[in-house]
Design an enzyme around this catalytic site. Structure first.
Site, PDB file in Angstrom:
ATOM      1  N   LYS A 126      69.704 -34.625  32.214  1.00 15.27           N
ATOM      2  CA  LYS A 126      69.847 -33.983  30.901  1.00 15.27           C
ATOM      3  C   LYS A 126      71.150 -34.440  30.265  1.00 15.27           C
ATOM      4  CE  LYS A 126      69.504 -29.321  28.852  1.00 15.27           C
ATOM      5  NZ  LYS A 126      69.353 -27.867  29.151  1.00 15.27           N
ATOM      6  N   SER A 154      65.521 -25.595  26.890  1.00 16.65           N
ATOM      7  CA  SER A 154      66.123 -26.726  26.235  1.00 16.65           C
ATOM      8  C   SER A 154      66.041 -28.033  27.012  1.00 16.65           C
ATOM      9  CB  SER A 154      67.594 -26.427  25.939  1.00 16.65           C
ATOM     10  OG  SER A 154      68.323 -26.282  27.131  1.00 16.65           O
ATOM     11  N   SER A 204      66.130 -22.537  30.560  1.00  9.13           N
ATOM     12  CA  SER A 204      65.931 -23.906  30.098  1.00  9.13           C
ATOM     13  C   SER A 204      65.431 -24.897  31.136  1.00  9.13           C
ATOM     14  CB  SER A 204      67.229 -24.450  29.508  1.00  9.13           C
ATOM     15  OG  SER A 204      67.375 -23.965  28.209  1.00  9.13           O
TER      16      SER A 204
HETATM   17  N1  GLN Z   1      66.316 -20.613  25.003  1.00  8.01           N
HETATM   18  C1  GLN Z   1      67.506 -20.010  25.480  1.00  8.01           C
HETATM   19  C2  GLN Z   1      68.611 -20.194  24.468  1.00  8.01           C
HETATM   20  O1  GLN Z   1      68.364 -20.812  23.486  1.00  8.01           O
HETATM   21  C3  GLN Z   1      67.882 -20.570  26.826  1.00  8.01           C
HETATM   22  C4  GLN Z   1      68.514 -21.886  26.761  1.00  8.01           C
HETATM   23  C5  GLN Z   1      69.051 -22.396  28.057  1.00  8.01           C
HETATM   24  O2  GLN Z   1      68.725 -21.925  29.157  1.00  8.01           O
HETATM   25  N2  GLN Z   1      69.962 -23.356  27.944  1.00  8.01           N
HETATM   26  O3  GLN Z   1      69.695 -19.729  24.613  1.00  8.01           O
END
Ligand code: GLN
Length: 456
Positions: free
Chosen positions: A52, A127, A151
């Site tokens: 990532k 994400s 995410s």
């Molecule tokens: N969708 C969640 C957020 O936008 C989790 C994102 C994540 O785990 N980085 O904060």
């Protein structure tokens, strides 16, 4: 070579990678030489790993999918990457994501939209959508993501792969670009629980560069996979599994519910003792998470000032330089989070929002503790629905945030969890995958991996 040609073939449609390494073949040759010299590299030797883009890789672009870091190449490797390289793993490239990890669809990337390999008109989740889709499309063998509120687990569910979120502190965060430091963990994707578990073993352990990394022993997760007797009729005899009542209530797609219930019956058939458990504070988790995550991010992202890293937009005066660099460098979602977080932390609002959210966090931790005293693992869907269409929730942030209901509580409690495919629902050319989430006690990844491995 075959992976590189697969990337070339599929990447124009999928767009999983922001950058593909030019050195894959050279790195592979070096691994061959190390093996020829008699080095014992272990199970990661020659394994192609997608990373990532918010995880720092020396000399390779690392942008967190943000314009503000567009040309940033870190002078160092994150600890997880350093460990992977020492063990002979090869970084194949940097994967697309929602900018700084803020999002659930990968549409909030400043650079491109990644498609779900099961249906190119759908999102891969987020994400860490690029990392999940790349494994699903066999562009790499395993990949790293980060999980602040789901995410790793939600994109694993949307793309039909295994996603493993370790206990907070199990893996060093050194070199992971901070979103919300009390929630962030690096996690692993694989096609199987064994693959994800092997990658986790490689990156786990104490690191003096991360004061929140744990000194707990890292068990040989591999033994969990090698010691399983698949001919035994009830290999999970006596394992207590609690199915979380609040995760199967209104707002969850019927196909997701029935896949979860079938998974529970499958666990019973393997010998598990199934009971229903309740987490009374469950529904408070989502608002508490968004207050805490935004608050921490507003502080963490203050380092991107146009001076220390990344893009600088010149101006006559210093404050204008900050304003213009941040104004042009951050995308809309990131700006919204910074505003929400700054608001929640301001004098006069702190007690009403941030402090209250922290109190809810304690309640959630207590709920999990009680449930895990009665059970070895807890199960729930990984997300309320399968992958949705690109664009469907883009202009409705609240609907998108609501989709994180299954995963955020686990981060607030710091617990480990694995998501693995448990069925298909209708949609797309050949159905859409649904993931089952298994949650374990802190630092008991071993049990999760064992149950997950036998389940699949
Ligand atoms: N969708 C969640 C957020 O936008 C989790 C994102 C994540 O785990 N980085 O904060």
């Amino acid at each position: 070579k075959s992976y590189l040609s697969r990337i070339r073939l599929t990447e124009p449609q999928l767009k999983c990678f922001l950058h593909v390494s030019e050195n894959v073949l050279k790195d592979a040759e070096e691994i061959d030489q190390r093996i020829a010299k008699g080095e014992e590299l272990g199970p990661l030797a020659g394994v192609l790993i997608g990373v990532k883009d918010n995880i720092c890789t020396e000399g390779m672009p690392s942008t967190a999918a943000s314009r503000i870091l567009e040309h940033y190449r870190p002078p160092f490797d994150a600890t997880a990457i350093k460990k992977i390289k020492e063990l002979g793993g090869i970084v194949v490239g940097k994967t697309n994501m929602d900018e700084f990890g803020m999002g659930s669809t990968t549409e909030a990337s400043a650079f491109q939209v990644t498609a779900n390999p099961w249906d190119l008109t759908r999102v891969p989740g987020g994400s860490s959508g690029g990392s999940a889709a790349a494994v699903a499309a066999r562009q790499c063998m395993v990949s790293l993501g980060s999980d602040t509120g789901g995410s790793v687990r939600q994109p694993a569910s949307f793309c039909g792969v295994v996603g493993l979120k370790p206990t907070y502190g199990r893996v060093s965060r050194f070199g992971l670009m901070a979103y919300a430091s009390s929630l962030d963990v690096i996690g692993c994707f694989g096609s199987t629980v064994a693959d994800a578990g092997m990658l986790l073993h490689a990156i786990s352990g104490y690191d003096r560069f991360d004061s929140t990394s744990s000194k707990q022993d890292v068990p040989e997760f591999q033994s969990q996979f090698l010691s399983v007797d698949h001919f035994e009729s009830k290999p999970l005899k006596g394992v207590k599994v609690g199915i979380i009542r609040e995760t199967l209530e209104d707002g969850v797609d019927s196909g997701v519910k029935s896949a979860t219930q079938e998974a529970a019956s499958h666990l019973e058939a393997l010998g598990c003792i199934l009971t229903e458990v309740s987490l009374p504070s469950f529904s408070l988790g989502l608002p508490a998470y968004y207050v805490i995550a935004s608050s921490e991010s507003s502080s963490n992202l203050s380092r991107y000032d146009g001076v220390r890293y990344g893009n600088q937009v010149m101006a006559e005066e210093l404050n204008r330089l900050y304003e213009r660099s941040r104004g042009e460098g951050f995308g809309g979602e990131v700006k919204m989070r910074i505003l929400m977080g700054t608001y929640a932390l301001s004098a006069g609002y702190y007690d009403a929002y941030y402090k209250r959210a922290q109190q809810v966090r304690t309640l959630i931790q207590k709920d999990f503790k009680a449930a895990l005293e009665q059970n070895d693992i807890l199960i729930s869907p990984a997300a309320p629905s399968a992958a949705y269409k690109i664009g469907e929730k883009k202009n409705d942030p609240l609907a998108m945030y609501a989709g994180d209901i299954m995963t955020v509580n686990v981060n607030l409690a710091g617990l480990p969890a694995v998501v693995l495919p448990c069925g298909l629902v209708e949609g797309g050319p050949s159905g859409l995958p649904v993931g089952l989430q298994m949650i374990g006690a802190a630092f008991d990844e071993e049990k999760l991996l064992r149950v997950g491995h036998i389940f699949e």
